[in-house]
Design an enzyme around this catalytic site. Structure first.
Site, PDB file in Angstrom:
ATOM      1  N   CYS A  47      91.973  85.143  68.229  1.00 24.92           N
ATOM      2  CA  CYS A  47      93.097  85.139  67.286  1.00 24.92           C
ATOM      3  C   CYS A  47      93.649  83.744  67.076  1.00 24.92           C
ATOM      4  O   CYS A  47      93.767  83.267  65.950  1.00 24.92           O
ATOM      5  CB  CYS A  47      94.200  86.076  67.779  1.00 24.92           C
ATOM      6  N   ALA A  83      90.089  93.156  55.693  1.00 25.40           N
ATOM      7  CA  ALA A  83      91.033  92.037  55.697  1.00 25.40           C
ATOM      8  C   ALA A  83      90.325  90.698  55.871  1.00 25.40           C
ATOM      9  O   ALA A  83      90.624  89.727  55.167  1.00 25.40           O
ATOM     10  CB  ALA A  83      92.071  92.242  56.796  1.00 25.40           C
ATOM     11  N   HIS A 125     121.253  90.062  47.786  1.00 29.80           N
ATOM     12  CA  HIS A 125     120.789  89.665  46.451  1.00 29.80           C
ATOM     13  C   HIS A 125     121.010  88.166  46.265  1.00 29.80           C
ATOM     14  O   HIS A 125     122.039  87.629  46.675  1.00 29.80           O
ATOM     15  CB  HIS A 125     121.579  90.424  45.387  1.00 29.80           C
TER      16      HIS A 125
END
Length: 481
Positions: free
Chosen positions: A60, A200, A460
């Site tokens: 990884c 993936a 927002h």
């Protein structure tokens, strides 16, 4: 050596006279599962030794998750700069430098590799460098350059990881035919690239090299690309990738691959049609198989199945006191799953009663352009299980932040149980969705229903507002579509 923990770690390396000893826990492999298991066990007061044959962080960190993300970040910046005119920026002569991109990716991996070494040392974990083999229950022999080191441990955690699968008669050579390791440190920039497999790994490399300018073809034996994703999201991805110039051949397979002048000749079957295509580079991305060979599993009776160690839901193998975590224990083959298994097993060994990790609670992320992220059931899986469902959707084009970012192509899809309001699954495609998905991960972990999500106030302007709108849409309450 005594069995009592000491104040500092011992690193058994070339020329060291240390002869091993007895430990509470021995961990074989220091990838994202192994090193986390070792650290958590040490935190719980256990005396721990970790063995490693190559480098801290496993595939990884060194040849997978981390360096690929560094490369993909470079390709994203290249794409943005090429389209900088829409942002009022005049960027000229923008060209990729593959060698520099690869160099940076290696530097990123090296930095994190050193960080793991520091963490192991800080937690008093002994490390032994070499090939580890189980010679008996709780007994390990490590073949180091200076001779064998024997270790005894009350509990053994096997975290040996996995490697790329190959295709019969199509062997990777590192020159024209690559696995993911070759693709991370390529000998050349592909011109005509064939990627075999659209999971993936395959899609990420296809996206990277396609953005850099390779004429990219992806072959997938199943009817859709990204076959583990929700069909609607996979179809959205197909349109995006095709629009970027990729050729996507589904329900297809490579029958033969032969060398020819200047590259490789591939005979590809697509449905009932067979065609011959020429490429200069091929990436094999057809899955992985666990590293179960030559570590003594058969000698002590640990069961395996199709290249992986058989475990129960607490990662216990068929032999008491021996655990397997991460890729060697089977799917989903994800680093975050391996790390949480490492924590779970360490706590189990220390006498706790941790909850087992449920695969449906593990999110999947694909860092292509656009990104893809998901958790839980797909629409087809929910229907196959007889669930009555409500579906919510919200497009990126309806979100102010996405439009301001210049990334208004995307979709968020949520699935709820129509009777209970349980969040069954969430599926996303678009910019930064690999960061957004954690909101739904937490919601599922807390067993939230649509009511909690509807009542949540999202800030927002953010991309996260789309998550709220998708939930609202499932219940006929969406505001911005």
């Amino acid at each position: 050596m005594s069995s009592r923990r000491r104040d500092g770690p011992v690193e058994v390396m070339v020329g060291n006279d240390a002869s091993g000893g007895h430990y509470d826990v021995a961990v074989i492999g220091t990838g994202p599962g192994g090193y986390v298991a070792a650290i958590r066990a040490a935190q719980l007061g256990l005396r721990v030794v970790a063995t490693e044959r190559e480098h801290f962080g496993g595939i990884c960190l060194n040849h997978g998750c981390i360096p690929t993300k560094a490369l993909l970040r470079s390709s994203e910046l290249l794409h943005t700069m090429r389209h900088s005119g829409v942002f009022g920026i005049n960027a000229t002569a923008v060209e990729p430098d593959l060698e520099a991109m690869v160099k940076r990716s290696r530097q990123v991996a090296a930095q994190l590799n050193g960080g793991i070494k520091m963490l192991l040392g800080r937690n008093g974990i002994d490390t032994v460098w070499g090939e580890a083999t189980l010679t008996g229950r709780g007994q390990i022999r490590v073949r180091t350059d200076s001779g064998p080191v024997d270790i005894e441990a009350a509990s053994v955690v096997i975290a040996t990881g996995a490697r790329a699968r190959t295709i019969p008669d199509i062997e990777a050579d590192g020159e024209r035919i690559w696995t993911y390791r070759h693709a991370l440190q390529p000998p050349h920039m592909p011109d005509r690239l064939l990627v075999i497999g659209s999971g993936a790994i395959g899609i990420e490399f296809a996206s990277f090299y396609n953005t850099l300018g390779a004429n990219t073809t992806v072959v997938e034996i199943l009817p859709t690309i990204l076959p583990t994703e929700d069909a609607e999201i996979a179809e959205f991805a197909r349109r995006q990738f095709t629009g970027q110039g990729m050729t996507l051949l589904t329900d297809s397979s490579v029958k033969t691959l032969t060398r020819c002048k200047g590259g490789l000749e591939a005979v590809i079957r697509s449905g009932d049609e067979i065609q011959t295509h020429n490429f200069d580079t091929v990436i094999l991305a057809v899955g992985i198989t666990g590293n179960v060979e030559s570590i003594g599993l058969e000698e002590i009776g640990i069961a395996t199945d199709r290249g992986h160690i058989v475990t129960d839901d607490h990662c216990r193998s068929s032999v008491d006191g021996h655990y397997a975590i991460g890729d060697v224990a089977g799917p989903p083959w994800l680093a975050h799953k391996a790390s949480h298994e490492g924590v779970m097993v360490a706590e189990l060994i220390a006498g706790a009663n941790p909850h087992p990790i449920r695969p449906e609670q593990i999110a999947g992320c694909t860092y292509s352009m656009p990104q893809i992220a998901s958790i839980g059931l797909t629409e087809s899986q929910a229907l196959e299980r007889g669930r009555s469902i409500k579906i919510g959707r919200f497009p990126f084009i309806g979100n102010g932040k996405a439009i301001a970012l210049g990334d208004a192509e995307g979709l968020i899809k949520t699935l709820f149980d129509a009777e209970t309001g349980e969040l069954l699954g969430a599926h996303m495609i678009g910019t930064d969705v690999t960061e957004l998905i954690q909101g739904y991960i937490i919601a599922r972990s807390l067993e939230s229903t649509e009511q909690e999500l509807i009542r949540t106030v999202f800030p927002h302007p953010t991309l996260s507002e789309m998550m709220h709108e998708s939930v609202l849409h499932a219940y006929g309450r969406a505001i911005h579509i």
